[in-house]
Scaffold this motif. Structure first.
Motif, mmCIF file in Angstrom:
data_model
loop_
_atom_site.group_PDB
_atom_site.id
_atom_site.type_symbol
_atom_site.label_atom_id
_atom_site.label_comp_id
_atom_site.label_asym_id
_atom_site.label_seq_id
_atom_site.Cartn_x
_atom_site.Cartn_y
_atom_site.Cartn_z
ATOM 1 N N ASP A 43 0.840 -1.196 0.000
ATOM 2 C CA ASP A 43 0.000 0.000 0.000
ATOM 3 C C ASP A 43 0.882 1.257 0.000
ATOM 4 O O ASP A 43 2.040 1.206 0.414
ATOM 5 N N THR A 88 2.572 1.710 3.244
ATOM 6 C CA THR A 88 3.393 0.598 3.743
ATOM 7 C C THR A 88 4.842 0.798 3.318
ATOM 8 O O THR A 88 5.105 1.231 2.192
ATOM 9 N N HIS A 98 -4.907 -5.150 0.841
ATOM 10 C CA HIS A 98 -4.911 -4.675 2.239
ATOM 11 C C HIS A 98 -4.993 -5.836 3.241
ATOM 12 O O HIS A 98 -5.626 -5.704 4.294
ATOM 13 N N GLN A 99 -4.381 -6.950 2.904
ATOM 14 C CA GLN A 99 -4.638 -8.149 3.701
ATOM 15 C C GLN A 99 -4.329 -8.002 5.197
ATOM 16 O O GLN A 99 -5.142 -8.352 6.045
ATOM 17 N N VAL A 100 -3.147 -7.515 5.511
ATOM 18 C CA VAL A 100 -2.762 -7.446 6.931
ATOM 19 C C VAL A 100 -3.687 -6.472 7.679
ATOM 20 O O VAL A 100 -4.178 -6.760 8.771
ATOM 21 N N LYS A 101 -3.944 -5.341 7.040
ATOM 22 C CA LYS A 101 -4.826 -4.354 7.687
ATOM 23 C C LYS A 101 -6.214 -4.951 7.924
ATOM 24 O O LYS A 101 -6.815 -4.749 8.987
#
Ligand code: URA
Length: 241
Positions: free
Chosen positions: A110, A113, A194-197
């Motif tokens: 992102d 990031t 945005h997987q981790v978020k």
């Protein structure tokens, strides 16, 4: 490390691939006698080059053919993971010494990031690193608002619903510090948007800082400040196979 692989290739394509302008510009330079093969000017753009044996020079400076280039970038916040953009600065804009015109970032980080981003034109390697079926670990350092608990570790390890068809694959959470703001390392094998978020959001915590530390065997060189990059070493490149 940029890998030299023997290829037979037209001279104008050789020059264009290596960033010496467009095909037409390369043809013009060849016609002007600015390009030599093995010490002799060549004026035919269709001349075939054996990239292993022939020595090509442009304006008497050696031009080495590299089929693949591999760069490790410490992506800074505020830059987008795209190849080109009309308005925004992209990660490719940061790679000043690049030669190949077909480079791309392996996976997207992102805009806000930071951290490890591999930039290459090696599509097969990118596929191997990104396909969830290959189970390549991606490790992120994360700071979140709110405390982290054993329960969060368990829920992430089981796979969590982030609004996709299926829950996420099991992820490993290592809590480094828990408090009003918490710090952790999370290992995932996928790369959804945005997987981790979204994973932390599903746990009721918001990510305030995210940095990728590792992708498979490739570890972010901590000597690289945000925005800095370097070529992969041969060991790093070979280790990614
Ligand atoms: N997960 C995110 O939410 N963002 C990234 O940039 C990478 C992984």
């Amino acid at each position: 490390m940029a890998v030299a692989v023997a290829v037979k290739i037209r001279l104008d394509k050789f020059l264009a691939d290596m960033g010496y302008g467009t095909r037409s510009e390369a043809k013009r330079e060849i016609a002007r006698g600015n390009v030599k093969i093995n010490g002799l000017p060549v004026r035919k753009p269709e001349t075939k080059i054996d990239t292993e044996k022939d020595e090509v020079a442009y304006k008497d400076q050696p031009a080495v053919y590299e089929k693949y280039e591999y760069y490790m970038l410490n992506k800074p916040a505020g830059v987008i993971s795209a190849t080109t953009d009309k308005k925004e600065k992209t990660v490719l804009d940061l790679i000043e010494e690049k030669q190949r015109k077909d480079l791309f970032p392996v996976g997207r980080l992102d805009r806000d990031t930071e951290g490890l981003l591999l930039i290459t034109n090696d599509g097969e390697l990118a596929h191997r690193l990104l396909s969830p079926k290959k189970h390549v670990d991606k490790i992120y350092y994360v700071r979140v608002q709110g405390s982290l608990s054993e329960e969060d570790i368990r829920r992430l390890a089981e796979g969590i619903d982030i609004g996709e068809e299926k829950p996420t694959l099991p992820a490993q959470l290592v809590i480094l510090k828990s408090g009003q703001t918490s710090e952790a390392e999370i290992t995932i094998q996928e790369g959804k948007f945005h997987q981790v978020k979204r994973m932390f959001h599903a746990l009721g915590k918001e990510v305030v800082y995210l940095k990728r530390l590792r992708m498979g065997t490739l570890v972010l060189d901590e000597n690289l400040k945000p925005g800095e990059y370097r070529k992969l070493t041969k060991e790093e490149r070979d280790g990614l196979c």
